[in-house]
Design an enzyme around this catalytic site. Structure first.
Site, short mmCIF file in Angstrom:
data_model
loop_
_atom_site.label_atom_id
_atom_site.label_comp_id
_atom_site.label_asym_id
_atom_site.label_seq_id
_atom_site.Cartn_x
_atom_site.Cartn_y
_atom_site.Cartn_z
N PRO A 12 0.60 -1.21 -0.12
CA PRO A 12 -0.04 -0.12 -0.02
C PRO A 12 0.61 1.45 -0.45
O PRO A 12 0.50 2.43 -0.20
CB PRO A 12 -0.94 -0.55 1.29
N ASP A 35 2.35 1.62 -12.31
CA ASP A 35 1.03 2.70 -12.36
C ASP A 35 0.62 3.26 -10.42
O ASP A 35 2.09 3.65 -10.02
CB ASP A 35 -0.18 2.23 -12.85
N LYS A 57 -2.08 7.29 -14.48
CA LYS A 57 -2.49 8.73 -14.94
C LYS A 57 -0.93 9.44 -14.69
O LYS A 57 -0.70 9.39 -13.55
CB LYS A 57 -3.53 8.56 -13.52
N GLY A 88 -0.10 -1.35 -7.06
CA GLY A 88 -0.42 -0.91 -6.36
C GLY A 88 -1.46 -2.42 -4.69
O GLY A 88 -1.66 -2.79 -5.61
N GLY A 89 -0.80 -2.03 -3.37
CA GLY A 89 -1.75 -3.65 -2.49
C GLY A 89 -1.13 -4.95 -3.17
O GLY A 89 0.01 -4.81 -3.86
N THR A 118 -2.43 -6.24 0.57
CA THR A 118 -3.29 -4.83 0.43
C THR A 118 -4.01 -4.02 1.40
O THR A 118 -4.16 -3.54 2.28
CB THR A 118 -4.84 -6.19 -0.40
N MET A 171 -11.45 2.37 -3.27
CA MET A 171 -12.59 3.06 -4.72
C MET A 171 -14.09 3.94 -4.21
O MET A 171 -14.45 3.82 -4.96
CB MET A 171 -12.56 2.09 -5.98
N1 SAH Z 1 -5.15 -3.55 -5.16
C1 SAH Z 1 -5.28 -2.81 -4.48
C2 SAH Z 1 -6.17 -1.88 -5.01
C3 SAH Z 1 -6.49 -1.13 -6.25
S1 SAH Z 1 -8.05 -0.41 -6.33
C4 SAH Z 1 -5.00 -3.08 -2.99
O1 SAH Z 1 -5.06 -4.17 -3.12
O2 SAH Z 1 -4.78 -2.51 -2.24
C5 SAH Z 1 -7.48 1.04 -6.00
C6 SAH Z 1 -8.21 1.52 -4.53
O3 SAH Z 1 -7.52 0.99 -3.26
C7 SAH Z 1 -7.81 3.18 -4.40
O4 SAH Z 1 -9.02 3.76 -4.75
C8 SAH Z 1 -8.16 2.84 -2.44
O5 SAH Z 1 -9.54 3.00 -1.88
C9 SAH Z 1 -6.97 1.84 -2.36
N2 SAH Z 1 -5.77 2.61 -2.10
C10 SAH Z 1 -5.14 1.51 -2.76
N3 SAH Z 1 -3.52 2.16 -2.06
C11 SAH Z 1 -4.25 3.00 -0.87
C12 SAH Z 1 -3.78 3.47 0.42
N4 SAH Z 1 -2.55 3.39 0.07
N5 SAH Z 1 -4.22 4.44 1.38
C13 SAH Z 1 -5.38 3.91 1.16
N6 SAH Z 1 -6.46 3.45 0.10
C14 SAH Z 1 -5.54 3.05 -0.60
#
Ligand code: SAH
Length: 494
Positions: A12, A35, A57, A88-89, A118, A171
């Protein structure tokens, strides 16, 4: 031969939350496709020689369409490259990871997936919210709050409310009012504890807690922006008790680390662990002097010296390099006594199986020169612009020495407007200086005409502080010339 694509979950934001397997894949990648949600601290781990492709983006540009990303991964793999796709995540949790694998699978391109931590669990955790807790709930539900343009949310709120579980929405920032209204309509108590964690696990993290009925207004007042997770359920009430990340001593502070790149790592990691936002801005680099006939000369007649004196890890490194280049090893130093200016340099010796015979009590050049228990000839191998305090002290004691430069400090940074803006901007930026040369490099990067009065220079020792004062930089000096003392100064002094 086809290469391979490794889908890596970057976690994250906190670089410490990248898995070991993910880091390994990243460090050996030839192409890295990443990304928007991958944090700068993790992007900094990308190998310099690798090709970097940003498909996220950017300010006014749209992200690269999904089909094109799939295509890039396929093409690079077919070129035979080791490709890392950083997401991410966790890549498979609302991350379209599966979609990216479909085309690869269809073409028989080998791939691997490295799960990531995540944000759905880690952002609440860093906000002091365990997603499950004894007696609070018996399930956890991760739901997308993404709304297609002009469409209703496709969420069965009644079913969610019936579970009595913890709800985490990803999201969901723009749909927050609709999400809360949906839950309330489905019968959830307006007093149910809830929270939004914005930019979770990063130095900029914020948690906004409010009962469900008031959360949209609280989030709007706080101007919450994406990325943020929304958490609903009794566990949110635990945040006050379990909030640990926001309480870290350096939370909310920005610290700039000016050490050369290869040495910045540990200081940065320690400051990050204390909650600081760390900018790595290497203001200097060290380059071995090559060819170096003076060094060749003394290394070939080490027998005439009683002591070898080293004043930096970089200096020690040049000795090992010389030995390696000449097919020799540590035994070449066997007849010498070894002096190190401080613990960092001493460690650069123990790393090669040698122990320093002398380290001064105060880790600077003057004390080293004054305290060195030498009778015979001394060899100093150090930077070209080494401190005169060392040689003056030895000369004052009528000792014989040779002072040979083995590397030089180079200041080849471009002027940095971003760094200057940080230094002159609101709030007091903390800049660490670990040598007088980092101060010089910093001033040349920012511009000597900058307004340094708002920043605070955190200096490892008196010489460094003296150089900073010359440029009008307000300073504080560590109690001892060690990284530990510098970190203590930052925690206690600011
Ligand atoms: N695959 C990612 C999620 C992708 S969808 C995961 O497992 O974390 C993108 C959403 O993830 C964002 O809109 C937000 O809700 C959340 N997100 C991702 N990074 C974040 C962070 N550092 N802090 C809070 N929410 C986060």
């Amino acid at each position: 031969m086809a290469g391979k694509v490794t889908l890596v979950g970057a976690g994250p934001g906190d670089p410490g939350l990248l898995t070991r397997k993910g880091l390994e894949a990243l460090e050996t990648a030839q192409v890295v496709v990443y990304d928007r949600l991958v944090s700068p601290a993790i992007l900094a781990l990308m190998p310099e020689g690798a090709e970097h492709i940003n498909v996220g983006k950017q300010a006014a540009r749209h992200p690269v369409p999904q089909e094109e990303i799939n295509r890039i991964l396929l093409d690079k793999a077919l070129e035979g490259k080791r490709v890392v796709r950083l997401k991410g995540g966790d890549p498979f949790l609302f991350g379209r990871g599966g979609e990216e694998l479909e085309l690869l699978a269809a073409h028989g391109v080998p791939f691997e997936e490295v799960p990531g931590i995540t944000s759905a669990i880690a952002a609440p955790a860093y906000g002091g919210i365990p997603v499950t807790h004894r007696d609070c709930c018996s399930s956890l539900h991760i739901v997308t709050g993404h709304q297609r343009a002009g469409k209703e949310l496709d969420i069965d709120f009644e079913a969610l409310v019936r579970t009595k579980g913890t709800l985490v929405f990803l999201m969901g920032v723009s749909a927050l009012p609709e999400l809360c209204a949906g839950l309330l309509r489905a019968g959830m108590d307006a007093a149910t504890p809830a929270a939004v964690v914005e930019r979770g696990t990063t130095p900029a993290q914020r948690r906004i807690s409010a009962p469900l009925g008031e959360l949209p207004r609280a989030a709007e007042e706080a101007k919450v922006v994406s990325p943020a997770v929304i958490v609903v359920g009794g566990v949110c009430a635990l945040a006050e008790q379990f909030d640990w990340f926001d309480k870290l001593p350096l939370k909310g502070k920005t610290v700039v680390v000016t050490r050369p790149k290869e040495r910045a790592g540990t200081l940065s990691a320690r400051l990050r662990a204390l909650g600081a936002e760390v900018w790595e801005y290497p203001c200097i680099a060290t380059r071995p002097i090559a060819p170096n006939p003076a060094l060749d000369g003394v290394m070939e007649r080490l027998g005439v010296y009683e002591w070898l004196v080293l004043t930096s890890p970089a200096g020690a490194e040049t000795v090992w390099q010389w030995l390696e280049d000449h097919g020799r090893d540590a035994r070449a130093l066997g007849g010498l006594k070894l002096a190190a200016i401080g613990p960092g340099t001493a460690r650069a010796l123990t790393g090669h199986g040698l122990r320093a015979d002398y380290v001064p009590e105060v880790y600077d050049a003057a004390h080293l020169g004054a305290g060195l228990p030498a009778a015979g000839r001394v060899l100093i191998l150090r930077a070209e612009e080494g401190s005169p305090a060392l040689t003056e002290a030895l000369a004052g004691r009528n000792m014989e020495f040779d002072d040979v430069a083995t590397y030089r400090t180079v200041y080849d940074n471009p002027r940095s407007q971003a760094l200057r803006a940080l230094v002159e901007g609101e709030g007091r930026t903390l800049i660490t200086f670990t040598s007088a040369s980092t101060v010089k490099g910093f001033v040349s990067s920012v511009g000597a005409d900058a307004d340094f009065s708002r920043m605070l220079g955190l200096c490892i020792g008196e010489q460094t502080a003296g150089e900073a004062r010359k440029h009008g930089i307000p300073v504080q000096t560590a109690k001892a010339a060690t990284m530990d003392a510098l970190v203590d100064l930052i925690v206690e002094g600011v």
